[in-house]
Design an enzyme around this catalytic site. Structure first.
Site, PDB file in Angstrom:
ATOM      1  N   LYS A  26      10.367  28.919  -6.075  1.00 53.80           N
ATOM      2  CA  LYS A  26      10.595  27.625  -5.432  1.00 53.80           C
ATOM      3  C   LYS A  26      10.720  26.600  -6.547  1.00 53.80           C
ATOM      4  O   LYS A  26       9.731  26.222  -7.152  1.00 53.80           O
ATOM      5  CB  LYS A  26       9.414  27.300  -4.509  1.00 53.80           C
ATOM      6  CG  LYS A  26       9.149  28.401  -3.469  1.00 53.80           C
ATOM      7  CD  LYS A  26       7.846  28.220  -2.728  1.00 53.80           C
ATOM      8  CE  LYS A  26       6.639  28.624  -3.532  1.00 53.80           C
ATOM      9  NZ  LYS A  26       5.374  28.623  -2.779  1.00 53.80           N
ATOM     10  N   THR A  75       3.694  17.245   2.999  1.00 52.96           N
ATOM     11  CA  THR A  75       3.889  18.513   2.309  1.00 52.96           C
ATOM     12  C   THR A  75       2.607  19.303   2.037  1.00 52.96           C
ATOM     13  O   THR A  75       2.666  20.334   1.380  1.00 52.96           O
ATOM     14  CB  THR A  75       4.613  18.278   0.968  1.00 52.96           C
ATOM     15  OG1 THR A  75       3.840  17.351   0.205  1.00 52.96           O
ATOM     16  CG2 THR A  75       6.007  17.736   1.171  1.00 52.96           C
ATOM     17  N   GLY A 106       0.245  22.009   2.417  1.00 53.70           N
ATOM     18  CA  GLY A 106       0.269  23.314   3.091  1.00 53.70           C
ATOM     19  C   GLY A 106       1.632  23.985   3.147  1.00 53.70           C
ATOM     20  O   GLY A 106       1.767  25.071   3.717  1.00 53.70           O
ATOM     21  N   THR A 107       2.640  23.389   2.547  1.00 57.32           N
ATOM     22  CA  THR A 107       3.988  23.951   2.723  1.00 57.32           C
ATOM     23  C   THR A 107       4.170  25.304   2.029  1.00 57.32           C
ATOM     24  O   THR A 107       4.898  26.157   2.531  1.00 57.32           O
ATOM     25  CB  THR A 107       5.075  22.975   2.233  1.00 57.32           C
ATOM     26  OG1 THR A 107       4.723  22.532   0.926  1.00 57.32           O
ATOM     27  CG2 THR A 107       5.194  21.798   3.148  1.00 57.32           C
ATOM     28  N   GLY A 108       3.514  25.484   0.873  1.00 57.65           N
ATOM     29  CA  GLY A 108       3.614  26.784   0.203  1.00 57.65           C
ATOM     30  C   GLY A 108       2.974  27.870   1.063  1.00 57.65           C
ATOM     31  O   GLY A 108       3.497  28.987   1.187  1.00 57.65           O
ATOM     32  N   CYS A 109       1.844  27.529   1.657  1.00 57.38           N
ATOM     33  CA  CYS A 109       1.131  28.480   2.519  1.00 57.38           C
ATOM     34  C   CYS A 109       1.987  28.808   3.744  1.00 57.38           C
ATOM     35  O   CYS A 109       2.126  29.971   4.130  1.00 57.38           O
ATOM     36  CB  CYS A 109      -0.199  27.874   2.983  1.00 57.38           C
ATOM     37  SG  CYS A 109      -1.221  27.298   1.631  1.00 57.38           S
TER      38      CYS A 109
HETATM   39  N1  PLP Z   1      -4.982  27.469  -0.580  1.00 51.42           N
HETATM   40  C1  PLP Z   1      -5.999  26.576  -0.528  1.00 51.42           C
HETATM   41  C2  PLP Z   1      -7.365  27.036  -0.180  1.00 51.42           C
HETATM   42  C3  PLP Z   1      -5.759  25.242  -0.805  1.00 51.42           C
HETATM   43  O1  PLP Z   1      -6.783  24.392  -0.752  1.00 51.42           O
HETATM   44  C4  PLP Z   1      -4.441  24.822  -1.144  1.00 51.42           C
HETATM   45  C5  PLP Z   1      -4.191  23.423  -1.435  1.00 51.42           C
HETATM   46  O2  PLP Z   1      -4.990  22.557  -1.357  1.00 51.42           O
HETATM   47  C6  PLP Z   1      -3.424  25.763  -1.191  1.00 51.42           C
HETATM   48  C7  PLP Z   1      -3.726  27.061  -0.896  1.00 51.42           C
HETATM   49  C8  PLP Z   1      -2.011  25.424  -1.549  1.00 51.42           C
HETATM   50  O3  PLP Z   1      -1.502  24.468  -0.718  1.00 51.42           O
HETATM   51  P1  PLP Z   1       0.060  24.133  -0.675  1.00 51.42           P
HETATM   52  O4  PLP Z   1       0.661  25.053   0.350  1.00 51.42           O
HETATM   53  O5  PLP Z   1       0.089  22.706  -0.252  1.00 51.42           O
HETATM   54  O6  PLP Z   1       0.620  24.378  -2.032  1.00 51.42           O
END
Ligand code: PLP
Length: 279
Positions: A190, A221, A223-226
């Site tokens: 990404k 945004t 949580g967007t990667g998750c």
């Molecule tokens: N996993 C946890 C437990 C987090 O706290 C975070 C961000 O705070 C992420 C993953 C990654 O979040 P994002 O999808 O915003 O990159």
């Protein structure tokens, strides 16, 4: 007052589709926008039964991460064993794993699993707070990438994993090649915003494909990667066998999630994965 009359529920709303199960191995975000909470919401919204193995607890809200505590590898492994012997997942995704011992323990557990493993090598939060220690990069390369079906680093994570600076298409191609060589069957980098487009490069082994959407310049945004990696895992759990189709699905659903303004919190608003109605 009696609630419910024993008849079948309204069938217009999507329910869990038969056999569609997915497991996230990830950290907890108590504010619900990222981490395993975002993964479980994504699975559920897409008709997939979600399970979660907790790796670490963050103390955070939409404004900042205040504290991170990583669980022991033994506790993580035993959560995994309890789930797996009872409800086999059709796809697994990993999120924040905390430290190298956890990466190694998770990789050892995943080695024998017969389903696609999507690795989101989460390293920092959107606020720039570290969610893993420095040693973790070596462990990803040594233990987890050899069992990975799809790895989904952002630009920063890809640079950490490869030692390259991703400032050109050629550099991205080199990084993809390196990640394939470390064992990842498919690679999705990404790259972020370039000339108004949100750019991704998908490494399919034989070729690389650029997959782009219009970049949405908003603050939704968290949580967007998750959500992206969970949506891809969900699509695979629903039986999709074409990786490009699954990745395109994930990118589109994430784009919609960023468009949808939850407006929640005083920091980076959580993106909102939308559910589906039946036709
Ligand atoms: N996993 C946890 C437990 C987090 O706290 C975070 C961000 O705070 C992420 C993953 C990654 O979040 P994002 O999808 O915003 O990159």
């Amino acid at each position: 007052m009696t609630l419910g009359n024993g008849s079948a529920p309204n069938n217009r709303y999507i329910s869990i589709l038969p056999g569609a199960t997915a497991l996230t191995i990830a950290g907890s975000d108590p504010s619900g926008g990222a981490g395993l909470q975002a993964d479980l919401k994504t699975f559920q919204q897409l008709g997939v039964y979600g399970m979660s193995v907790v790796t670490l607890i963050t103390v955070q809200n939409t404004q900042s991460v205040r504290h991170v505590e990583v669980l022991s590898p033994e506790l993580i492994a035993s959560q995994f064993e309890a789930v797996i012997e009872d409800i086999p997942p059709r796809a697994v995704k990993t999120g924040a794993l905390g430290n190298s011992n956890v990466v190694q323990a998770v990789a050892e557990k995943l080695a024998d699993l017969d389903c696609p493993i999507i690795v989101d090598p989460v390293m920092v939060s959107k606020h720039g707070d570290a969610l893993v220690d420095e040693d973790v990069i070596r462990a990803y390369k040594q233990y987890l990438l050899p069992h990975t079906y799809l790895v989904t680093p952002n630009r920063f994570e890809a640079e950490q994993l490869t030692g390259l600076t991703l400032d050109s298409e050629q550099a991205a191609a080199k990084a993809i090649h390196q990640l394939h060589s470390l064992g990842a069957r498919y690679v999705l980098i990404k790259l972020g915003e370039i000339k108004g487009q949100s750019q991704h490069v998908l490494g399919l082994g034989a070729e690389n494909k650029g997959l782009h959407t219009v970049h949405l310049n908003n603050n939704n945004t968290h949580g967007t990667g998750c959500i992206l990696s969970a949506a891809i895992a969900a699509k695979l759990a629903l039986g999709e066998t074409n990786i490009e189709t699954a990745v395109l699905f994930g990118i589109h659903r994430t784009h919609e999630a960023i468009y949808t303004n939850t407006g929640l919190g005083h920091g980076i608003h959580p993106a909102e994965i939308r559910g589906m109605l039946r036709d």
